[in-house]
Design an enzyme around this catalytic site. Structure first.
Site, PDB file in Angstrom:
ATOM      1  N   PHE A 188       0.861  -1.186   0.000  1.00 57.14           N
ATOM      2  CA  PHE A 188       0.000   0.000   0.000  1.00 57.14           C
ATOM      3  C   PHE A 188       0.894   1.231   0.000  1.00 57.14           C
ATOM      4  O   PHE A 188       1.609   1.474   0.971  1.00 57.14           O
ATOM      5  CB  PHE A 188      -0.859  -0.063   1.272  1.00 57.14           C
ATOM      6  N   LEU A 209       1.182   4.893   0.268  1.00 52.59           N
ATOM      7  CA  LEU A 209       0.645   6.220   0.593  1.00 52.59           C
ATOM      8  C   LEU A 209       1.778   7.098   1.134  1.00 52.59           C
ATOM      9  O   LEU A 209       2.041   8.181   0.627  1.00 52.59           O
ATOM     10  CB  LEU A 209      -0.495   6.104   1.617  1.00 52.59           C
ATOM     11  N   GLU A 255       5.261   8.836   1.927  1.00 53.42           N
ATOM     12  CA  GLU A 255       6.376   9.210   1.050  1.00 53.42           C
ATOM     13  C   GLU A 255       7.566   9.630   1.903  1.00 53.42           C
ATOM     14  O   GLU A 255       7.414   9.920   3.097  1.00 53.42           O
ATOM     15  CB  GLU A 255       5.940  10.365   0.145  1.00 53.42           C
ATOM     16  N   CYS A 297      -9.052   3.111   4.272  1.00 52.44           N
ATOM     17  CA  CYS A 297      -8.301   1.849   4.358  1.00 52.44           C
ATOM     18  C   CYS A 297      -7.522   1.815   5.670  1.00 52.44           C
ATOM     19  O   CYS A 297      -7.444   0.784   6.344  1.00 52.44           O
ATOM     20  CB  CYS A 297      -7.313   1.707   3.202  1.00 52.44           C
ATOM     21  N   LEU A 298      -6.942   2.969   6.013  1.00 54.67           N
ATOM     22  CA  LEU A 298      -6.174   3.037   7.259  1.00 54.67           C
ATOM     23  C   LEU A 298      -7.072   2.800   8.465  1.00 54.67           C
ATOM     24  O   LEU A 298      -6.663   2.175   9.439  1.00 54.67           O
ATOM     25  CB  LEU A 298      -5.465   4.387   7.370  1.00 54.67           C
ATOM     26  N   ARG A 301      11.365 -17.870  38.959  1.00 55.57           N
ATOM     27  CA  ARG A 301      12.737 -17.413  39.213  1.00 55.57           C
ATOM     28  C   ARG A 301      12.895 -16.926  40.651  1.00 55.57           C
ATOM     29  O   ARG A 301      12.453 -15.830  41.000  1.00 55.57           O
ATOM     30  CB  ARG A 301      13.088 -16.286  38.254  1.00 55.57           C
ATOM     31  N   GLU A 329       0.433   4.099  10.480  1.00 54.91           N
ATOM     32  CA  GLU A 329      -1.033   4.191  10.475  1.00 54.91           C
ATOM     33  C   GLU A 329      -1.528   5.283  11.419  1.00 54.91           C
ATOM     34  O   GLU A 329      -2.525   5.129  12.127  1.00 54.91           O
ATOM     35  CB  GLU A 329      -1.643   2.843  10.860  1.00 54.91           C
ATOM     36  N   PHE A 372      -3.899  20.415  13.067  1.00 53.18           N
ATOM     37  CA  PHE A 372      -2.854  20.050  12.109  1.00 53.18           C
ATOM     38  C   PHE A 372      -3.092  20.642  10.730  1.00 53.18           C
ATOM     39  O   PHE A 372      -2.481  20.222   9.759  1.00 53.18           O
ATOM     40  CB  PHE A 372      -2.712  18.523  12.012  1.00 53.18           C
TER      41      PHE A 372
END
Lengths: 259, 386
Positions: free
Chosen positions: B131, B133, B135, B240-241, B270, B365, B385
């Site tokens: 996939f 997406l 970059e 999709c994510l 232990r 993701e 953002f």
């Protein structure tokens, strides 16, 4: 070719089991799962039918409480359908009673071949498959590691301590399958979802024409009179290596007759 | 000692089929994957030999209907992801990328011909997807992507590069997202196309049992028939994510559970100062905290599953669960590692491998910060953002 596989549904061995003190039998109140030792029989049956290019794998099982969880696992692997004998009167049935009940159910199915695990992972009596064959009056072969159907015969590589024997007998026959000789497939998700829609015919004792007094706790000729804890495992012998440890190990293995 | 890792017995709420799917995946992971994982993690490879068995079970695209896919419930997909990731995030990533990031866009945005051509082979594991997406210069802001697709008659010419791509290098088909004069579009690009070049990224310290790579496209020509016709905005790859992040929310619970169990098993067996490590108060408090956090994470995942089944799940629900559960997983893994002392740094034990994996899982993701800002936008109505 029609193959019937005997499968047992048992309490999950991963969970701590508990005995009923009044009967010395394992409590079976929780969810039951497919006995792993029977998954080899199911896999063997599926492979036989696949290599024969057609046929039918059916299951037969007995449970006092109508449990089907373990059967669904085997159906998800690819079996076509199942017969479950379920009757409250079956609680406490011994090995012979179990064999009579399963034989009565199997005789209605007219199989060419009946497969079973060598022994169950909860009871470990290891006698039910042969008693079923006796009740059905058909030949049986034990400890199969490989099975082939040729003509009207079943050819089996029968596992022995030294290797295997080639044995064969006419069908219909019962063959018990050694655990570990095939790799049981993971059920596919499609198989899991299809399993819910596959037929599970539930029969009670009267449908099989079995007198309820001949099975269950009252009909059992076998009784577990006492249960004692297994002896705790003793600490092993530690051999300090003074240069001759390998000889002592060889000697030890020789005493065990493994080399 | 009872197993308390499903503290509120939430799995009892699963249907019979979902429980059977869970058990099948868990058995596969323990029997087939666990014996291999340490060596693959060390070598930086994925056990491709398991792909046929993964496909035969029906794991690839398991939550999609038709075209050779299993059509299992959203909850079944979630618990399958949980069991896979209890093994390793690389294993869950392989299944997520194939099913949610590559098969889902074809299933959701593809033409009938595209679905019939690709989905059955992808479900069978015969065609592996990746996939594209992210970059090199655009991670959290995919809408500023530099990859371009230029229409040329009934063809498209693609140029650009994608990086941090799971399965790039082993994939047969890349789902490539590109900016065009008409907006963002998705393309099905066979990786043997002229001008397409993929490389594996070496020297990762995380998600090592998973192949990660980059690919470059230099005038790659793709016919119009290989464009996803119904993907017409940046919302398509983001959807999709959302599918894949849903699986991560469950997978992280598997990581936390495996680390908790590993540390508990280790500490019970232990002795130090003449008694088991688990008998010390400081360690019991750590176990109580781990179990509580893991239970919180599981409650989020199972609630998310219910929202998805009733089609009421929103992207910000998934953001909260992905963000929270990844944080729980990495914290649990680190605590568990420390509770195993020096032995905890060995590949013989899972927590440090999981902790390292979670560095990637809480980054890809949607980073922990971005998911926080998605929640911030939902809380305040102000996108921080943009």
């Amino acid at each position: 070719m029609k193959v019937v596989v005997c499968v047992k549904q048992i309490p999950d061995p991963a969970l701590p089991g508990e005995l009923d003190p009044s009967t010395n039998y394992l409590k079976r109140d929780d969810k039951l799962i497919l006995d792993e030792s029977d998954s080899y029989g199911v896999e063997m049956a599926l492979q036989l039918v696949e290599s024969a290019g057609g046929g039918d794998v059916s299951l037969v099982s007995m449970a006092p409480n109508g449990a089907v969880g373990g059967l669904r696992t085997a159906l998800a692997m690819g079996a076509e359908g199942a017969v479950l004998v379920s009757d409250a009167a079956l609680a406490g049935t011994d090995a012979l009673g179990t064999a009579k009940v399963l034989a009565a159910a199997i005789s209605r199915m007219s199989p060419d071949l009946v497969l079973a695990g060598v022994e169950s992972s909860d009871g470990y009596t290891g006698t039910v498959p042969e008693m079923i064959a006796g009740a059905l009056n058909i030949p049986s072969i034990t400890f199969a590691k490989q099975i082939q159907i040729e003509g009207g015969n079943v050819k089996v590589q029968r596992q022995t301590e030294a290797g295997y024997d080639d044995v064969e007998c006419p069908t219909p026959a019962l063959v018990s399958v050694t655990a570990g000789v095939v790799e049981p497939r993971y059920p596919s998700f499609k198989g899991i979802m299809a399993a819910k829609k596959k037929p599970v015919e539930e029969l009670d004792l009267s449908a099989l024409g079995i007198d309820s007094s001949s099975v269950g706790k009252n009909g059992a000729r076998q009784e577990t009179v006492q249960v004692t804890d297994a002896e705790e495992r003793q600490a092993g012998e530690i051999i300090e290596d003074d240069g001759d440890a390998h000889e002592k190990i060889i000697e030890f293995l020789g005493e065990l007759k493994v080399i | 000692m009872a197993d308390l890792s499903d503290f509120y017995e939430l799995d009892a709420l699963l249907g019979d089929e979902e429980q059977m799917i869970r058990d099948t995946v868990a058995k596969f992971v323990v029997n087939e994957f666990m014996p291999l994982v340490a060596d693959h993690f060390e070598a930086g490879t994925f056990p491709m030999e398991l792909v046929p068995a993964i496909a035969d079970m029906g794991l690839l695209g398991m939550h999609l209907d038709g075209y050779g896919c299993a059509g299992a419930s959203a909850m079944a997909y979630g618990v399958a992801c949980r069991e896979l990731e209890a093994g390793d995030s690389g294993l869950r990533s392989f299944v997520s990328v194939q099913g949610s990031l590559c098969m889902f866009p074809i299933w959701k945005y593809g033409s009938e011909e595209q679905k019939e051509q690709w989905l059955p082979q992808m479900a069978a594991g015969e065609i592996i997807g990746c996939f594209g997406l992210t970059e090199p210069d655009h991670g959290s802001d995919p809408s500023n992507m530099a990859t371009r697709a230029q229409r040329d008659g009934d063809k498209w010419i693609l140029n650009g590069s994608k990086r941090w791509i799971t399965n790039a290098g082993i994939a047969d088909l890349a789902i490539v997202w590109a900016n065009t004069d008409e907006g963002f579009r998705g393309f099905l690009v066979p990786t043997d196309s002229e001008g397409f070049e993929a490389r594996k990224i070496q020297n990762k310290l995380s998600l090592r049992a998973s192949v990660t790579g980059e690919f470059y496209m230099d005038d790659v020509i793709v016919p119009e028939s290989m464009r996803l016709p119904d993907a017409v905005s940046i919302g398509a790859p983001l959807s999709c994510l959302s599918e894949a992040r849903y699986g991560i929310a469950f997978g992280a619970v598997g990581v936390a559970r495996d680390c908790y169990n590993a540390a508990l098993d280790y500490q019970q067996g232990r002795p130090q100062f003449g008694k088991p490590l688990s008998s010390f108060q400081i360690n019991q408090i750590k176990f109580a905290d781990m179990l509580t956090q893991m239970t919180n994470a599981n409650l989020q995942a199972m609630t998310l599953g219910r929202l998805k089944e009733t089609h009421t799940v929103r992207p910000y629900h998934i953001s909260m669960a992905k963000r929270h559960n990844c944080r729980v997983a990495i914290d649990t893994a680190r605590t568990a590692r420390a509770m195993m002392g020096a032995n905890g740094v060995s590949t013989e034990y899972s927590p440090m491998r999981h902790a390292n994996n979670m560095e990637s899982v809480m980054t890809y993701e949607g980073t922990e910060e971005i998911h926080g800002l998605i929640l911030g936008q939902e809380i305040t109505g102000i996108p921080a953002f943009r």
